[in-house]
Design a protein around this motif. Structure first.
Motif, PDB file in Angstrom:
ATOM      1  N   ASN A  40      11.177 -11.069  37.962  1.00  0.00           N
ATOM      2  CA  ASN A  40      10.584 -11.454  36.682  1.00  0.00           C
ATOM      3  C   ASN A  40      11.568 -11.315  35.530  1.00  0.00           C
ATOM      4  OD1 ASN A  40       8.200 -11.973  38.001  1.00  0.00           O
ATOM      5  ND2 ASN A  40       7.102 -10.232  37.171  1.00  0.00           N
ATOM      6  N   THR A  47       8.239 -14.807  31.280  1.00  0.00           N
ATOM      7  CA  THR A  47       7.304 -15.864  30.895  1.00  0.00           C
ATOM      8  C   THR A  47       5.868 -15.368  31.081  1.00  0.00           C
ATOM      9  OG1 THR A  47       7.211 -16.805  33.112  1.00  0.00           O
ATOM     10  CG2 THR A  47       8.939 -17.645  31.630  1.00  0.00           C
ATOM     11  N   TYR A  48       4.925 -16.143  30.594  1.00  0.00           N
ATOM     12  CA  TYR A  48       3.516 -15.762  30.732  1.00  0.00           C
ATOM     13  C   TYR A  48       3.104 -15.714  32.198  1.00  0.00           C
ATOM     14  CZ  TYR A  48       2.972 -16.249  25.711  1.00  0.00           C
ATOM     15  OH  TYR A  48       3.095 -16.089  24.364  1.00  0.00           O
ATOM     16  N   SER A  49       3.582 -16.667  32.987  1.00  0.00           N
ATOM     17  CA  SER A  49       3.213 -16.665  34.404  1.00  0.00           C
ATOM     18  C   SER A  49       3.838 -15.472  35.126  1.00  0.00           C
ATOM     19  CB  SER A  49       3.629 -17.973  35.085  1.00  0.00           C
ATOM     20  OG  SER A  49       5.032 -18.119  35.056  1.00  0.00           O
ATOM     21  N   GLU A  50       5.053 -15.090  34.740  1.00  0.00           N
ATOM     22  CA  GLU A  50       5.673 -13.907  35.330  1.00  0.00           C
ATOM     23  C   GLU A  50       4.927 -12.643  34.914  1.00  0.00           C
ATOM     24  OE1 GLU A  50      10.320 -15.381  35.694  1.00  0.00           O
ATOM     25  OE2 GLU A  50       9.637 -14.420  33.851  1.00  0.00           O
ATOM     26  N   ALA A  51       4.503 -12.601  33.673  1.00  0.00           N
ATOM     27  CA  ALA A  51       3.739 -11.441  33.197  1.00  0.00           C
ATOM     28  C   ALA A  51       2.407 -11.333  33.936  1.00  0.00           C
ATOM     29  CB  ALA A  51       3.502 -11.540  31.701  1.00  0.00           C
ATOM     30  N   ALA A  52       1.807 -12.474  34.241  1.00  0.00           N
ATOM     31  CA  ALA A  52       0.525 -12.472  34.937  1.00  0.00           C
ATOM     32  C   ALA A  52       0.654 -12.050  36.399  1.00  0.00           C
ATOM     33  CB  ALA A  52      -0.111 -13.854  34.858  1.00  0.00           C
ATOM     34  N   MET A  66       9.591  -6.430  27.796  1.00  0.00           N
ATOM     35  CA  MET A  66       9.339  -7.564  26.905  1.00  0.00           C
ATOM     36  C   MET A  66       9.435  -7.144  25.441  1.00  0.00           C
ATOM     37  SD  MET A  66       6.207  -9.370  28.986  1.00  0.00           S
ATOM     38  CE  MET A  66       5.738 -10.444  27.663  1.00  0.00           C
TER      39      MET A  66
END
Length: 183
Positions: A40, A47-52, A66
């Motif tokens: 990540n 990114t948002y998808s990595e954070a999710a 972050m």
């Protein structure tokens, strides 16, 4: 009646094996979580998808990354850009403007703000990369320690499993020997 004592040892060994297997699974899960976290942050940006998709055990760590990475990189880039621009200005002043004529580098001439902004962006990207490498190095060190711990646990697990097999054989043998034989 020695088979009774062996049965108690057998139960203790089964519990020990279960505990060691659980520790091994937990360590492997931590290693997998670190690998996911490393993927990540590999590019320095989450990114948002990595954070999710961040593992829950490292969610706080990723949020810290972050929050801190951009600030650390920005502050360092600002300091380095200012220092570089001051150095270039001093060089220009010392050579009475002749440095611009002798230099073939487009980055050496910072007459306009766009060029200074481009320099800042390059330094920012480099600082972000360095911060990411620092965090990754810490993760790699933790992963090495976890791998070492996992190897130690697996060695103990094999020894306990071997001892359990021996105890089970002894229990079986003792039960056969102690059995009442009818004629």
């Amino acid at each position: 009646m020695s088979w009774v004592m062996l049965s108690l040892r057998q139960a203790a060994l089964k519990q020990r094996i279960s505990n060691l297997e659980m520790k091994s699974v937990q360590i492997q899960q931590r290693i997998d979580d670190l690998a996911s976290f490393g993927n990540n942050i590999a590019d320095g940006v989450v990114t948002y998808s990595e954070a999710a998709t961040c593992p829950s055990s490292l969610f706080g760590t990723q949020m810290d990354f972050m929050a801190n990475s951009s600030g650390v990189a920005y502050q360092s880039a600002q300091i380095k850009t200012d220092a570089y621009l001051q150095q270039m200005q001093a060089l220009q002043n010392a050579t009475n403007g002749q440095y611009n004529y002798a230099s073939t580098s487009t980055n050496a001439q910072f007459a306009n703000p766009e060029q200074a902004y481009l320099l800042f962006n390059e330094i920012y990207k480099q600082e972000l990369k360095e911060y990411t490498q620092e965090i990754t190095a810490q993760m790699n060190e933790e992963e090495k320690q976890l791998q070492s711990e996992k190897t130690r646990i697996e060695t103990q697990l094999k020894a306990a499993q071997t001892e359990l097999e021996n105890v089970q054989q002894q229990v079986d043998t003792n039960i056969k020997n102690d059995a009442i034989k009818l004629a």
